[in-house]
Design a protein around this motif. Structure first.
Motif, PDB file in Angstrom:
ATOM      1  N   LEU A 216      27.289 -20.430   6.576  1.00 18.94           N
ATOM      2  CA  LEU A 216      26.266 -19.394   6.418  1.00 18.94           C
ATOM      3  C   LEU A 216      25.464 -20.236   5.520  1.00 18.94           C
ATOM      4  CD1 LEU A 216      23.938 -18.573   9.234  1.00 18.94           C
ATOM      5  CD2 LEU A 216      25.063 -16.754   8.230  1.00 18.94           C
ATOM      6  N   GLY A 217      25.927 -20.475   4.092  1.00 20.68           N
ATOM      7  CA  GLY A 217      25.281 -20.432   3.565  1.00 20.68           C
ATOM      8  C   GLY A 217      24.897 -21.679   2.829  1.00 20.68           C
ATOM      9  N   ILE A 218      25.778 -22.588   3.251  1.00 22.26           N
ATOM     10  CA  ILE A 218      25.717 -23.754   3.339  1.00 22.26           C
ATOM     11  C   ILE A 218      24.159 -24.074   4.267  1.00 22.26           C
ATOM     12  CG2 ILE A 218      25.477 -26.816   4.188  1.00 22.26           C
ATOM     13  CD1 ILE A 218      27.954 -25.644   1.765  1.00 22.26           C
ATOM     14  N   ARG A 219      24.592 -23.353   5.404  1.00 22.03           N
ATOM     15  CA  ARG A 219      22.878 -23.944   6.135  1.00 22.03           C
ATOM     16  C   ARG A 219      21.464 -23.685   5.830  1.00 22.03           C
ATOM     17  NH1 ARG A 219      25.611 -22.553  12.262  1.00 22.03           N
ATOM     18  NH2 ARG A 219      27.436 -23.980  11.807  1.00 22.03           N
ATOM     19  N   TYR A 220      21.743 -22.291   5.199  1.00 20.32           N
ATOM     20  CA  TYR A 220      20.173 -21.772   4.914  1.00 20.32           C
ATOM     21  C   TYR A 220      20.244 -22.099   2.945  1.00 20.32           C
ATOM     22  CZ  TYR A 220      20.614 -16.793   6.335  1.00 20.32           C
ATOM     23  OH  TYR A 220      20.585 -15.158   6.603  1.00 20.32           O
ATOM     24  N   TYR A 221      21.398 -23.024   2.751  1.00 18.54           N
ATOM     25  CA  TYR A 221      20.180 -24.102   1.750  1.00 18.54           C
ATOM     26  C   TYR A 221      20.134 -24.894   2.184  1.00 18.54           C
ATOM     27  CZ  TYR A 221      19.375 -27.284  -2.331  1.00 18.54           C
ATOM     28  OH  TYR A 221      18.864 -28.076  -3.084  1.00 18.54           O
ATOM     29  N   CYS A 222      19.926 -25.801   3.417  1.00 19.93           N
ATOM     30  CA  CYS A 222      19.625 -27.054   4.335  1.00 19.93           C
ATOM     31  C   CYS A 222      18.408 -26.329   4.454  1.00 19.93           C
ATOM     32  CB  CYS A 222      20.797 -27.240   5.581  1.00 19.93           C
ATOM     33  SG  CYS A 222      22.467 -28.023   4.846  1.00 19.93           S
ATOM     34  N   ALA A 223      18.179 -25.647   4.765  1.00 22.22           N
ATOM     35  CA  ALA A 223      16.686 -25.406   5.802  1.00 22.22           C
ATOM     36  C   ALA A 223      15.778 -25.072   4.176  1.00 22.22           C
ATOM     37  CB  ALA A 223      17.002 -24.376   6.733  1.00 22.22           C
ATOM     38  N   TYR A 224      16.633 -23.780   3.039  1.00 22.43           N
ATOM     39  CA  TYR A 224      15.767 -24.344   1.651  1.00 22.43           C
ATOM     40  C   TYR A 224      14.724 -25.289   1.466  1.00 22.43           C
ATOM     41  CZ  TYR A 224      14.126 -22.877  -3.349  1.00 22.43           C
ATOM     42  OH  TYR A 224      13.611 -22.445  -3.730  1.00 22.43           O
ATOM     43  N   ARG A 225      16.041 -26.117   1.797  1.00 20.33           N
ATOM     44  CA  ARG A 225      16.121 -27.795   0.888  1.00 20.33           C
ATOM     45  C   ARG A 225      15.107 -28.868   1.332  1.00 20.33           C
ATOM     46  NH1 ARG A 225      20.804 -31.534   1.490  1.00 20.33           N
ATOM     47  NH2 ARG A 225      20.192 -31.054   3.417  1.00 20.33           N
ATOM     48  N   ASP A 226      15.399 -28.768   2.647  1.00 17.79           N
ATOM     49  CA  ASP A 226      14.739 -29.784   3.381  1.00 17.79           C
ATOM     50  C   ASP A 226      13.093 -29.089   3.870  1.00 17.79           C
ATOM     51  OD1 ASP A 226      16.883 -31.195   3.000  1.00 17.79           O
ATOM     52  OD2 ASP A 226      17.137 -30.868   5.047  1.00 17.79           O
ATOM     53  N   LEU A 227      13.016 -26.989   4.161  1.00 16.46           N
ATOM     54  CA  LEU A 227      11.976 -27.126   4.824  1.00 16.46           C
ATOM     55  C   LEU A 227      12.062 -27.190   6.221  1.00 16.46           C
ATOM     56  CD1 LEU A 227       9.225 -27.457   1.765  1.00 16.46           C
ATOM     57  CD2 LEU A 227      10.457 -24.816   2.524  1.00 16.46           C
ATOM     58  N   LYS A 228      12.761 -26.898   6.803  1.00 15.34           N
ATOM     59  CA  LYS A 228      12.506 -27.114   8.392  1.00 15.34           C
ATOM     60  C   LYS A 228      14.072 -26.189   8.912  1.00 15.34           C
ATOM     61  CE  LYS A 228      12.385 -32.115   8.033  1.00 15.34           C
ATOM     62  NZ  LYS A 228      13.367 -33.575   7.791  1.00 15.34           N
ATOM     63  N   HIS A 229      13.129 -26.087   9.547  1.00 10.87           N
ATOM     64  CA  HIS A 229      14.474 -25.020  10.952  1.00 10.87           C
ATOM     65  C   HIS A 229      16.025 -26.038  11.456  1.00 10.87           C
ATOM     66  CE1 HIS A 229      11.068 -22.771  11.314  1.00 10.87           C
ATOM     67  NE2 HIS A 229      10.786 -23.669  12.194  1.00 10.87           N
ATOM     68  N   LEU A 230      17.154 -23.986  10.923  1.00  7.03           N
ATOM     69  CA  LEU A 230      18.356 -25.657  11.022  1.00  7.03           C
ATOM     70  C   LEU A 230      19.096 -25.245  12.245  1.00  7.03           C
ATOM     71  CD1 LEU A 230      20.967 -26.273   8.594  1.00  7.03           C
ATOM     72  CD2 LEU A 230      21.608 -25.430  10.904  1.00  7.03           C
ATOM     73  N   LEU A 231      18.554 -25.871  13.263  1.00  7.38           N
ATOM     74  CA  LEU A 231      18.622 -25.200  14.925  1.00  7.38           C
ATOM     75  C   LEU A 231      20.281 -25.971  15.343  1.00  7.38           C
ATOM     76  CD1 LEU A 231      15.341 -25.194  16.487  1.00  7.38           C
ATOM     77  CD2 LEU A 231      16.448 -23.466  15.240  1.00  7.38           C
ATOM     78  N   LYS A 232      20.473 -26.793  14.549  1.00  2.00           N
ATOM     79  CA  LYS A 232      22.414 -27.405  15.263  1.00  2.00           C
ATOM     80  C   LYS A 232      22.706 -27.831  13.901  1.00  2.00           C
ATOM     81  CE  LYS A 232      20.839 -31.546  16.592  1.00  2.00           C
ATOM     82  NZ  LYS A 232      20.381 -32.486  17.797  1.00  2.00           N
ATOM     83  N   THR A 233      24.211 -28.002  13.733  1.00  2.00           N
ATOM     84  CA  THR A 233      24.943 -28.223  12.999  1.00  2.00           C
ATOM     85  C   THR A 233      24.852 -29.930  12.907  1.00  2.00           C
ATOM     86  OG1 THR A 233      27.074 -28.086  13.593  1.00  2.00           O
ATOM     87  CG2 THR A 233      25.961 -26.057  12.232  1.00  2.00           C
TER      88      THR A 233
END
Length: 282
Positions: A216-233
């Protein structure tokens, strides 16, 4: 300058993962706020209960560090287990504590984001229906108090496993809360939603287990870095975790870890001196 992130919400933000189930994350450039000062991060970061454990912030910070190797990141832990959205209302103790801790952090850092995970305590149709309106007031006031109008807010979804646990009867409406969390993120600027799909719980069926917290921490950072919703892995999360786990410790980190083991009584004095001398000669 330290780039800091405010951690708010309830127990799944604080973290209840079992430390024995995952490798250690330790980096001298990842800090956490304690008594208004920065310390090298160690888990539990958010010690709100004796049951506190692994949360999402450590892997978030470690992934952030991969992209910012010359910088330091600071975590501001303010989450509190079992709290409902009303507990976070403007003027209540949790809100005031988060503002106070964040202001202390702002003396020596710049707040770059807000990490939010909450909703298990609001799993009813009535509470879900009011969620966005109440949450908006909290976030608007927090941004105003701290003068951080444009920093990204990352919101995590609730686990799909919730209705199947031993207390599943209390979470049968969890999907309504997820709908409101995602809806809030979709309708507000500088706000991004992160899915919890395919994540798994501790035996209690409520809290993400340690490995899922890391993911989940990896996902949070991906959303933060890309400034995009992460609706699927759409990334190989386990490869990223393995890279984080296999990072080589610096000499300072080896010494700090050895000092920690010695302070806990896990190493005899003569062995401590022998090992610290060996590190010094590297």
């Amino acid at each position: 300058m330290i780039h800091s992130f405010l951690m708010i919400g309830q127990s799944n933000m604080a973290g209840r993962g079992y430390a024995k189930e995952v490798p250690l994350i330790f980096d001298e450039h990842i800090k956490m706020l304690r008594n208004g000062l920065w310390q090298i991060m160690s888990e539990p970061i958010n010690f709100d209960r004796p049951s506190s454990g692994v949360g999402l912030a450590s892997s978030f910070a470690a992934f952030w560090r991969r992209d910012h190797q010359e910088d330091e990141i600071g975590l501001i832990p303010c989450a509190d287990g079992g709290t409902c959205l009303d507990d976070w209302a403007v003027g209540n103790a949790l809100f005031e504590n988060a503002v106070s801790q964040a202001r202390l952090a702002q003396r020596t850092s710049k707040i770059k984001g807000i990490l939010w995970h909450q909703g298990e305590s609001d799993c009813s149709p009535e509470k879900a229906d009011q969620y966005q309106e109440k949450f908006s007031k909290i976030i608007d006031a927090l941004r105003q108090e701290l003068n951080i109008p444009g920093v990204p807010l990352i919101i995590g979804g609730l686990g799909d496993y919730l209705p199947n646990g031993i207390l599943g009867q209390y979470f049968k409406y969890y999907s309504l809360v997820n709908r409101e969390l995602e809806g809030f993120a979709q309708s507000h600027e500088n706000c991004y939603f992160v899915t919890a799909k395919e994540l798994t719980p501790n035996p209690d069926g409520i809290h993400f287990n340690a490995h899922s917290q890391r993911l989940l921490g990896i996902r949070y950072y991906c959303a933060y870095r890309d400034l995009k919703h992460l609706l699927k892995t759409n990334i190989d999360e386990n490869d990223i975790l393995n890279e984080i786990y296999n990072r080589t410790y610096t000499k300072t980190e080896k010494i700090k870890l050895l000092e920690h083991e010695f302070a806990l009584g896990n190493i005899e004095g003569k062995d401590y001196l022998m090992q610290i001398t060996a590190i010094g000669q590297e």
